[in-house]
Enzyme design. Structure first.
Site, PDB file in Angstrom:
ATOM      1  N   ARG A  42     -32.752 -20.571   1.131  1.00  0.00           N
ATOM      2  CA  ARG A  42     -31.368 -20.775   1.525  1.00  0.00           C
ATOM      3  C   ARG A  42     -30.600 -19.467   1.484  1.00  0.00           C
ATOM      4  NH1 ARG A  42     -29.870 -18.136  -1.850  1.00  0.00           N
ATOM      5  NH2 ARG A  42     -29.690 -18.522  -4.085  1.00  0.00           N
ATOM      6  N   GLU A  48     -20.656 -17.789  -5.249  1.00  0.00           N
ATOM      7  CA  GLU A  48     -21.726 -17.194  -6.057  1.00  0.00           C
ATOM      8  C   GLU A  48     -21.460 -17.364  -7.551  1.00  0.00           C
ATOM      9  OE1 GLU A  48     -24.807 -16.899  -4.801  1.00  0.00           O
ATOM     10  OE2 GLU A  48     -23.687 -15.830  -3.255  1.00  0.00           O
ATOM     11  N   HIS A  49     -22.492 -17.789  -8.269  1.00  0.00           N
ATOM     12  CA  HIS A  49     -22.431 -17.956  -9.730  1.00  0.00           C
ATOM     13  C   HIS A  49     -21.354 -18.956 -10.155  1.00  0.00           C
ATOM     14  CE1 HIS A  49     -25.345 -14.849 -10.924  1.00  0.00           C
ATOM     15  NE2 HIS A  49     -24.888 -14.157  -9.906  1.00  0.00           N
ATOM     16  N   GLY A 143     -33.017 -13.001  -3.374  1.00  0.00           N
ATOM     17  CA  GLY A 143     -31.768 -13.757  -3.392  1.00  0.00           C
ATOM     18  C   GLY A 143     -31.708 -14.863  -2.360  1.00  0.00           C
ATOM     19  N   SER A 145     -33.787 -17.539  -2.622  1.00  0.00           N
ATOM     20  CA  SER A 145     -34.272 -18.727  -3.313  1.00  0.00           C
ATOM     21  C   SER A 145     -35.756 -19.013  -3.104  1.00  0.00           C
ATOM     22  CB  SER A 145     -33.435 -19.939  -2.883  1.00  0.00           C
ATOM     23  OG  SER A 145     -33.639 -21.014  -3.741  1.00  0.00           O
ATOM     24  N   SER A 146     -36.570 -17.961  -3.099  1.00  0.00           N
ATOM     25  CA  SER A 146     -38.022 -18.172  -2.966  1.00  0.00           C
ATOM     26  C   SER A 146     -38.578 -18.941  -4.159  1.00  0.00           C
ATOM     27  CB  SER A 146     -38.746 -16.832  -2.814  1.00  0.00           C
ATOM     28  OG  SER A 146     -38.474 -15.987  -3.914  1.00  0.00           O
ATOM     29  N   ASP A 190     -29.683 -24.235  -5.393  1.00  0.00           N
ATOM     30  CA  ASP A 190     -30.858 -23.886  -4.602  1.00  0.00           C
ATOM     31  C   ASP A 190     -31.723 -25.116  -4.311  1.00  0.00           C
ATOM     32  OD1 ASP A 190     -29.824 -21.400  -5.042  1.00  0.00           O
ATOM     33  OD2 ASP A 190     -31.374 -20.754  -6.439  1.00  0.00           O
ATOM     34  N   ASN A 233     -35.998 -10.465 -10.335  1.00  0.00           N
ATOM     35  CA  ASN A 233     -36.571 -11.755 -10.714  1.00  0.00           C
ATOM     36  C   ASN A 233     -35.695 -12.360 -11.815  1.00  0.00           C
ATOM     37  OD1 ASN A 233     -38.042 -13.818 -11.984  1.00  0.00           O
ATOM     38  ND2 ASN A 233     -39.999 -12.906 -11.392  1.00  0.00           N
ATOM     39  N   LYS A 234     -34.967 -13.438 -11.459  1.00  0.00           N
ATOM     40  CA  LYS A 234     -34.028 -14.068 -12.405  1.00  0.00           C
ATOM     41  C   LYS A 234     -34.673 -14.418 -13.742  1.00  0.00           C
ATOM     42  CE  LYS A 234     -32.617 -17.714 -10.041  1.00  0.00           C
ATOM     43  NZ  LYS A 234     -31.856 -18.658  -9.195  1.00  0.00           N
TER      44      LYS A 234
END
Length: 458
Positions: A42, A48-49, A143, A145-146, A190, A233-234
């Protein structure tokens, strides 16, 4: 909206990607897949956030996606492979408790989140054996949403293979919750758009209860995605969860000053609801109650009347225990301001005034400035890219996704798209060999795509 994910019979002669994945599966396992599961990435247009603070977001699904080919057997073993050779094969027993490593998460850990979420939802003592080959076209750590698309795809695969049935909303909620097994305290945007997306429309996603409303984007402009080529990587870093914690603490500080039951409130939206206040009034409250200097642990403990041990246990997450100072004023100002911009964006899309494109562009520019200056979730390369996009003809441009790298999304008048892409390519990508090598999958026009689907070969 709250139907089950569609099952589509598909002629593979018309779909090169499905045919290539089928061939890869047959080469790997010596048989044909039973079904295929698809979950899109997406792009968040604005908001955001704010999802994990309880506020609405406005994303659309993109054409890039996670696609899995699956066969089912009675081995009670789950075998995972990936078409990308840098992602190693993995196997796990479906009869034992699935352990998901939070340290240095690998691609299969995200898949296992989805598996475990479905297993726990249905209290399944064991899972059917599965062989899966996964193919992804969403750039990793960009960013877009993989990781969440992989969790959603795995949830859909596990549900289908074990002959269970869930609505799109239920699947979205389960997948949002189970991604936390890997340590990411996200808010559910997401997973929601991955399941609830519909072709041709963006969505306003609202939470508690989860619902999605169509948002018709104005004609005359398109959205172009560009990757700054810095990966984040979150789950592997604490930036994201520090922001979650700062918003949680700001919630409690505001609630306590206003005489609310602050111990049970965890999201900034809850304070607004309890007070019956407008977003403008919440911004005024932030100015009145919180100071711009970072708060120390001691100052927060004193304000809330809690011990340092309670602070660590009740307010921090496992990967934020090292943090000593917290920017509460800046984070709360961003969240309430960004929540207001989301509503303005939808209002403009709904009413479609003559100047809707510049109005939306201005909101996107304000959003990026807030992400950069108040939430501090941008990076120099992303700021440079956004600046180049605006100079290249975008009416608005902003970071999208968690930030600290990844992508910008730009709103570009339809007549300027080719010159825009050419300028961004020549100015941002061409001068640096690494960026130039990534440009093909890093700069593209995106139209609103459809949601998660099961495909069966005709």
């Amino acid at each position: 909206m709250d139907s089950n994910p569609p099952h589509l019979k598909t002629n593979f002669a018309d779909n090169d990607r499905l045919q290539m994945l089928k061939n890869a599966f047959e080469k790997k396992y010596g048989k044909s897949p039973k079904f295929y599961a698809h979950a899109p990435g997406r792009v968040n247009l604005i908001g955001e956030h704010v999802d994990y603070c309880g506020y609405s977001v406005l994303p659309m699904a993109i054409e890039q996606s996670i696609l899995a080919a699956v066969s089912v057997n009675d081995s009670e073993t789950i075998e995972l492979a990936n078409t990308n050779p840098q992602y190693k094969d993995f196997r796990v027993s479906g009869t034992e408790e699935i352990d998901i490593g939070k340290d240095n998460p690998q691609w299969h850990n995200y898949f296992l989140c989805g598996v475990k979420g479905i297993q726990e939802n249905f209290s399944l003592p064991s899972l059917v054996g599965m062989q899966c080959v996964v193919d992804g076209t969403i750039p990793a750590s960009s960013g877009l949403s993989s990781s969440s698309a992989l969790v959603c795809c795995a949830g859909l695969v596990t549900m289908e293979a074990n002959e269970k049935s869930l609505s799109k909303v239920a699947l979205a909620e389960i997948c949002a919750k189970c991604e936390r097994y890997i340590g990411t305290e996200g808010g559910g945007m997401d997973q929601s758009i991955s399941f609830l997306a519909e072709k041709g429309t963006a969505k306003l996603i609202e939470f508690n209860p989860l619902r999605a409303t169509d948002v018709q984007l104005p004609g005359g402009a398109v959205f172009v995605i560009s990757n700054c080529c810095v990966e984040m990587n979150k789950a592997a870093s604490s930036h994201f969860n520090i922001r979650v914690v700062e918003c949680r603490i700001a919630t409690k500080m505001l609630a306590k000053v206003k005489g609310l039951e602050w111990k049970r409130l965890v999201k900034l939206a809850q304070v607004q609801t309890e007070l019956g206040a407008s977003l403008e009034e919440m911004l005024s409250l932030v100015e009145e109650v919180l100071h711009p200097d970072a708060y120390s642990r001691a100052e927060i403990c004193q304000a809330l009347g809690i011990t340092p041990e309670q602070f660590s246990t009740d307010l921090l997450s496992s990967n934020t225990q090292h943090v000593t100072h917290f920017k509460l004023y800046q984070r709360a100002r961003h969240v309430y301001g960004e929540a207001s911009r989301v509503l303005c964006f939808k209002s403009v899309c709904d009413s479609q005034p003559a100047d809707s494109i510049p109005l939306l562009g201005a909101l996107m520019k304000e959003s990026h400035a807030s992400c950069r200056d108040l939430y501090e979730c941008s990076c120099p390369e992303l700021d440079q890219l956004v600046d180049i996009c605006l100079k290249a003809g975008a009416v608005g441009s902003r970071l999208t996704g968690a930030g600290w790298g990844g992508c910008a999304v730009s709103m570009v008048p339809s007549g300027k798209v080719q010159s825009f892409i050419r300028t961004v390519r020549e100015t941002f990508y061409a001068p640096e060999p690494r960026r130039a090598a990534m440009e093909k999958q890093s700069l593209f026009v995106s139209k609103p795509g459809g949601g998660a689907t099961i495909f069966i070969e005709e």
